[in-house]
Scaffold this active site. Structure first.
Site, PDB file in Angstrom:
ATOM      1  N   TYR A  85      91.413 -12.389  26.972  1.00 39.53           N
ATOM      2  CA  TYR A  85      91.800 -13.402  25.985  1.00 39.53           C
ATOM      3  C   TYR A  85      92.373 -12.729  24.740  1.00 39.53           C
ATOM      4  CZ  TYR A  85      91.583 -17.418  22.849  1.00 39.53           C
ATOM      5  OH  TYR A  85      91.904 -18.413  21.971  1.00 39.53           O
TER       6      TYR A  85
ATOM      7  N   LEU B 127      86.506 -14.932  13.351  1.00 38.47           N
ATOM      8  CA  LEU B 127      86.880 -13.683  12.701  1.00 38.47           C
ATOM      9  C   LEU B 127      88.028 -13.022  13.450  1.00 38.47           C
ATOM     10  CD1 LEU B 127      83.341 -12.122  12.076  1.00 38.47           C
ATOM     11  CD2 LEU B 127      84.739 -13.422  10.464  1.00 38.47           C
TER      12      LEU B 127
ATOM     13  N   LYS C  39      77.173  -8.001  16.106  1.00 34.61           N
ATOM     14  CA  LYS C  39      77.925  -9.191  16.512  1.00 34.61           C
ATOM     15  C   LYS C  39      77.245  -9.738  17.765  1.00 34.61           C
ATOM     16  CE  LYS C  39      82.441 -10.997  17.836  1.00 34.61           C
ATOM     17  NZ  LYS C  39      81.899 -11.671  19.036  1.00 34.61           N
TER      18      LYS C  39
ATOM     19  N   ARG D 285      79.435 -25.043  16.509  1.00 32.79           N
ATOM     20  CA  ARG D 285      80.704 -24.838  15.819  1.00 32.79           C
ATOM     21  C   ARG D 285      81.768 -25.812  16.308  1.00 32.79           C
ATOM     22  NH1 ARG D 285      83.341 -18.984  15.573  1.00 32.79           N
ATOM     23  NH2 ARG D 285      83.324 -19.187  17.836  1.00 32.79           N
TER      24      ARG D 285
ATOM     25  N   LYS E  56      81.564  -7.182   6.726  1.00 29.75           N
ATOM     26  CA  LYS E  56      81.980  -8.097   5.663  1.00 29.75           C
ATOM     27  C   LYS E  56      81.984  -7.361   4.325  1.00 29.75           C
ATOM     28  CE  LYS E  56      79.441 -11.832   7.986  1.00 29.75           C
ATOM     29  NZ  LYS E  56      78.323 -12.810   7.878  1.00 29.75           N
TER      30      LYS E  56
ATOM     31  N   LYS F 243      84.815  -4.803  17.488  1.00 25.60           N
ATOM     32  CA  LYS F 243      84.287  -4.918  18.849  1.00 25.60           C
ATOM     33  C   LYS F 243      84.122  -3.551  19.513  1.00 25.60           C
ATOM     34  CE  LYS F 243      85.434  -9.616  20.156  1.00 25.60           C
ATOM     35  NZ  LYS F 243      85.952 -10.469  21.239  1.00 25.60           N
TER      36      LYS F 243
ATOM     37  N   CYS G  52      94.067 -24.525  51.869  1.00 25.67           N
ATOM     38  CA  CYS G  52      92.775 -24.400  51.186  1.00 25.67           C
ATOM     39  C   CYS G  52      91.695 -24.020  52.197  1.00 25.67           C
ATOM     40  CB  CYS G  52      92.424 -25.718  50.503  1.00 25.67           C
ATOM     41  SG  CYS G  52      90.764 -25.736  49.769  1.00 25.67           S
TER      42      CYS G  52
ATOM     43  N   CYS H 195      89.114 -27.335  52.418  1.00 27.01           N
ATOM     44  CA  CYS H 195      89.457 -28.630  53.016  1.00 27.01           C
ATOM     45  C   CYS H 195      90.694 -28.577  53.908  1.00 27.01           C
ATOM     46  CB  CYS H 195      89.649 -29.680  51.921  1.00 27.01           C
ATOM     47  SG  CYS H 195      91.150 -29.442  50.936  1.00 27.01           S
TER      48      CYS H 195
ATOM     49  N   CYS I 202      94.752 -26.186  45.101  1.00 28.17           N
ATOM     50  CA  CYS I 202      94.604 -27.005  46.291  1.00 28.17           C
ATOM     51  C   CYS I 202      95.128 -28.403  45.997  1.00 28.17           C
ATOM     52  CB  CYS I 202      93.124 -27.059  46.703  1.00 28.17           C
ATOM     53  SG  CYS I 202      92.755 -28.312  47.949  1.00 28.17           S
TER      54      CYS I 202
END
Length: 461
Positions: A35, A82, A124, A145, A301, A325, A437, A440, A455
């Site tokens: 992400y 952040l 964190k 949040r 901070k 991180k 699929c 199914c 599918c």
């Protein structure tokens, strides 16, 4: 060839889907690192082509949406996220590259006009951010949040978290106090919960964050009470009617501790200058496996609240704080098979079945391959030796293939060719998603511009 406008639209759609899975469904399909990578690409694209920025872009907002079934709460002070700094680690020396944090420190010092800044640093936590509202010392409201402006009212569930005071400690209470913090599940409690899940023939939780988020979002607070949740306070959003007002973040934490809130003992403090902060970052990274809770980095901070106010905010985050991180945790293993999974929305996702490997505190046997394009780009095949990552301690993914270790066989010569050519070819063919699929039997189709195949069986699947 994809145009900038098309690429921006694709990134926005993908990131919004990932955010919905993470914040609303509590079922993330990609690691945080993926992400973050796409988010940075989108930021860069929008900076270069501002005319193509979309109003629904995740850079214009904070997070996910509110679940049905809970009353909504409008945050008097928005719960912003952040910005991130990453410190990749050299594979050979193990040394951190702290360039991104040093750039953050340089910006802060320049804006404040000082040579160095006093920072507050703390773990964190990998949990669920919540806001607790106290009036005259009594807990009256708790909210998640949500999208940063509007959250979910989880007051009854929060009351079951035993280390959250229902009444603030001390003789003199502030008239109004809004506490920000993280609800999480300690590692030992998570292990015990999964043992109970297995004993009851129920599916175990993927990680402590999912367990905590799922527990807090139960409509029946009795279920929440059966699961041991924990709360760490990390800030004050509103405060009035107090005997004294804090002048720094560390004073805020000291006040919260006096009022009865838990703090990560031994792992927070004030540090003057970037070098001192980085020493603490590396110490925390070393201690991480031994901590009783999951973390994925360190929050830094500016300690002075006056300097925080001077620095202010950008649209999405404060200028005076950053999430520093940790590098994603990686290990080597082999691909034993590649299967496909069909999700609730019909998405057909390739999954690598792995020889068990211990990564980031758990034994990993499966890893997402995301979609056909990703499988093809990385060229993942059965028998390959691969690097597996648990970025953000969420869903494992295959990072790359060690092609030099790929199983090979001698290529059969063409009719009439040289029998001693000695050429080799991969033992296994490239992976392709099935055309039907596996659940199914309906056709699997991929719409133009979409990365995910689905599918077509709909409710029949």
């Amino acid at each position: 060839m994809s145009t900038p406008q098309h690429r921006i639209r694709t990134l926005v759609q993908t990131l919004n889907r990932y955010a919905h899975e993470y914040y609303t469904l509590d079922a993330p399909s990609v690691p945080d690192a993926e992400y973050d990578r796409l988010y940075r690409e989108l930021e860069a694209m929008e900076a270069e082509y501002p005319q193509f920025r979309l109003p629904e872009s995740p850079t214009q907002r904070v997070g996910g949406a509110v679940l049905d079934g809970f009353e909504t709460v409008v945050h008097a002070v928005p719960m912003l996220s952040l910005n991130n700094a990453f410190s990749p680690r050299d594979d050979e020396t193990g040394a951190f590259d702290h360039a991104e944090f040093l750039a953050f420190d340089e910006r802060v010092c320049k804006e404040l006009g000082v040579a160095q800044v006093e920072y507050a640093a703390e773990p964190k936590f990998d949990g669920l951010a919540v806001s607790l509202l106290y009036q005259n010392g009594i807990l009256v409201q708790a909210a998640t949040r949500g999208d940063g402006t509007t959250g979910e009212n989880v007051t009854e569930n929060i009351k079951t978290v035993r280390n959250i005071p229902l009444k603030l400690h001390g003789e003199k209470q502030p008239a109004l106090l809004e506490v920000r913090g993280e609800v999480l599940m300690l590692k030992a409690d998570f292990a015990a919960l999964n043992q109970r899940q297995l004993a009851a023939n129920q599916k175990p939780f993927v990680n402590p964050r999912n367990a905590a988020a799922g527990s807090l979002r139960q409509l029946d607070s009795k279920i929440t009470a059966q699961r041991k949740l924990h709360f760490f306070a990390y800030g004050i959003a509103q405060l009035s009617g107090a005997e004294r007002l804090p002048e720094s973040h560390m004073e805020e934490l000291a006040l919260l501790h006096e009022l009865g809130f838990s703090l990560p003992e031994g792992y927070f403090g004030a540090y003057t200058g970037a070098a001192a902060v980085l020493r603490e970052y590396e110490r925390l990274a070393e201690h991480r496996p031994r901590l009783p809770y999951e973390i994925d980095g360190m929050v830094v901070k500016v300690n002075s609240l006056a300097e925080q106010q001077q620095l202010g905010f950008v649209s999405r985050a404060p200028r005076w704080a950053i999430a520093h991180k940790f590098p994603a945790e990686e290990a080597l293993t082999t691909v034993e098979a590649i299967d496909v999974q069909v999700g609730r929305t019909g998405a057909v996702t390739p999954v690598a079945r792995l020889a068990p490997v211990f990564v980031g505190g758990v034994t990993v046997t499966n890893a997402t391959l995301h979609n056909q394009d990703e499988v093809a780009r990385k060229d993942v095949r059965v028998g390959d030796t691969v690097v597996v990552r648990r970025a953000g301690d969420v869903i494992p993914e295959v990072v790359r293939v060690l092609l030099e270790r790929r199983p090979m066989v001698e290529k059969q010569p063409a009719l009439g060719g040289d029998l001693f050519s000695g050429s080799l070819e991969p033992l296994h063919e490239p992976f392709r998603l099935p055309e039907t699929c596996p659940v199914c039997g309906s056709a699997v189709e991929r719409e133009a511009g979409e990365a995910v195949a689905r599918c077509t069986g709909g409710m029949l699947c």
